[in-house]
Write an enzyme that holds these catalytic residues in place. Structure first.
Site: not given
Ligand code: AMP
Ligand code: MG
Length: 520
Positions: A104-105, A125, A137-138, A202, A272-273, A282
């Site tokens: 997402g970012r 990132k 907002d990324g 991941r 996801d991490n 992450d």
């Protein structure tokens, strides 16, 4: 200049199916990745580079001082040969299936080939919105980017498997965050980390296609991951998948055992991490334990259930591997190879836990009694509010006669608790001395082993927080000082070690020090 230094080999985008839509708009994506360029920033300014990562990638230090470097690693300039993209994954967050998440970012610029021949994915990132940004907002704020930049490198030098960081760049743009989630959003300086890893794949990359019943895509991800990231696996079909899963399990066990050795708490062990290479990935609301406490979690979002507490990390990693096993099950005729992988995790973790116990205590081997000796020391640290890192440093003295209860004074945070536990410590030291005397190792062998197993410097939250507050005024000296110290964590005579590293009283309950939110 960078163009002539870096050579690209973008294997993921070449091999895996692309999202046909090339808009930035938020959507559900059924493919593996989406092409998306970084969103430009106003005034990129280099804060720091990792000298070691620069060397690994073959970038001469002076190249970083040119405007081109900040332009490329803030995402303002995309070099020919780079193929910026965001990947698609899902995951379990705090134990619950969350569906599609994705980068997402984070935007991967390219895979570069280092002079050693090793490939590195370079990923920004905080580089702006992607199809996976949902309502966010990324972007990333300076405080969280500095934390990720510094800790990636700190963990590497501690010897803990981790993704790396190449650069930290201020964007010149403000980013609004509600740090405490209490309805008081604030504008903060933005920043971008360029992180580097042989692979950013991941567990969630496999979970998402499986959850959608897309076995074909699941198959493609697995085949690709084995070929690119586990090239030594020469078998094919189910045998290859089984070996691959077992290696993921073993690598995850190694990573978590190392976290426990140095007192690292990840804080957000969502699936996801979790990296398939068993790399710490992450860096968010992480923390190193100060006073030893198996229930410690640095993440305020996790304060209720404490799912990601220090002492639960080995079992949470196992739970995450179980989720990965479930996601991979369509590739197997029966579950036994997956079960074998999970057993390999438990076995490897158990062995490493024992090895680390021996190393931390400076013993040539580790019996069940020795494990109990360590547990009793931990119980004393917990009851007496004793700093884990300083305790093991205090245990590593020049001669056995130097081993006295007073040596631990600096490690104790609470004098009342210390007094209440004084007798326990004295008794423990007697047991320990007897054990050390009986060991086959000489005192100097013991000291050498302990020095390499017990860091003198860990990147404590309060230390990073001070450097961040300084950086927020435009002074990056604190970040540079830390970058210097963190490269020698086992040297006992550097700044921020010993008593100087001890968490000061003001930091006990200060935001950014003892507790962090996910807001980043
Ligand atoms: P994390 O908790 O940082 O691992 O993030 C979980 C998910 O939220 C991932 O899909 C991230 O890409 C996404 N995410 C987190 N922060 C942002 C942000 N500021 N903008 C867009 N997506 C984000
Ligand atoms: Mg994440």
């Amino acid at each position: 200049m960078l163009q002539s230094i870096l050579s690209f080999d973008n294997r993921l985008v070449e091999k895996l199916p692309q999202d046909p839509d090339t808009e930035r708009s938020v959507r559900q994506v059924s493919a593996a990745w989406s092409a998306v360029a970084p969103e430009p920033v106003s005034a990129p300014e280099l804060i720091a580079t990792s000298p070691d990562m620069m060397r690994v990638l073959g970038i001469p230090p002076e190249v970083a001082t040119r405007p081109e470097f900040a332009d490329v690693f803030s995402g303002n300039t995309v070099l020919p040969g780079m193929q910026p993209h965001a990947t698609n994954y899902g995951g379990h967050q705090f134990g619950h299936w969350a569906g599609q998440l994705g980068d997402g970012r984070a935007i991967t610029l390219a895979e570069v080939i280092a002079s050693s021949g090793q490939h590195w994915e370079l990923q920004l990132k905080g580089a702006g919105r992607t199809p996976y940004s949902r309502h966010a907002d990324g972007r990333a704020v300076l405080r969280s980017s500095a934390r990720e930049f510094l800790c990636s490198e700190a963990m590497h030098f501690l010897g803990v498997p981790t993704t790396r960081a190449l650069s930290l760049i201020a964007t010149g743009d403000a980013v609004v965050r509600d740090m405490f989630y209490d309805g008081h959003p604030k504008a903060e300086p933005g920043a971008i980390v360029c992180r580097a890893s042989p692979s950013f794949i991941r567990f969630g990359h496999f979970q998402l296609p499986n959850a959608r019943g897309d076995t074909a895509l699941l198959h493609e991800w697995v085949t690709f991951c084995i070929a690119r990231d586990f090239p030594h696996i020469s078998s094919s079909g189910e045998a290859a998948y089984a070996q691959w899963f077992e290696e993921i399990c073993v690598r995850t066990a190694r990573m978590v055992a190392e976290w426990m050795r140095v007192g690292f708490v990840h804080g957000v062990m969502n699936t996801d991490n979790m990296s398939v290479l068993g790399l710490t990935i992450d860096y968010g609301p992480y923390g190193f334990v100060d006073a030893f406490d198996p229930d410690f979690t640095p993440n305020t979002t996790d304060a209720q259930g404490r799912r990601y507490r220090f002492g639960w990390q080995p079992r949470i990693a196992y739970w995450n591997l179980q989720q990965l096993a479930l996601a991979l099950s369509p590739l197997f005729k029966d579950a036994s190879p997956l079960q074998a992988g999970l057993e390999a995790y438990a076995l490897t973790y158990g062995q490493l836990d024992r090895q680390n116990a021996a190393r931390k205590l400076g013993l040539s081997n580790c019996t069940d009694e020795d494990m109990q000796l360590l547990r009793d020391l931990q119980a004393w640290m917990h009851a007496g509010e004793v700093d884990m890192t300083l305790c093991f440093n205090a245990l590593n003295v020049e001669t056995i006669e130097d081993l006295r209860a007073e040596s631990f004074d600096d490690a104790c945070y609470d004098s009342e608790k210390q007094s209440a536990q004084a007798e326990t410590l004295t008794q423990w030291l007697d047991r320990y001395k007897a054990r050390a005397r009986a060991d086959v190792w000489s005192w100097s062998e013991r000291m050498q082993t302990m020095r390499l197993a017990n860091p003198a410097f860990i990147l404590r939250n309060w230390i990073v927080q001070r450097a961040i507050e300084q950086a927020e005024t435009g002074d990056y000296q604190g970040i540079h000082d830390l970058l210097d110290v963190l490269q020698r964590p086992y040297d006992t005579h550097l700044g921020y070690t010993g008593r100087a590293g001890r968490r000061p009283d003001w930091a006990r309950n200060a935001p950014g020090c003892s507790m962090l939110s996910c807001s980043s």
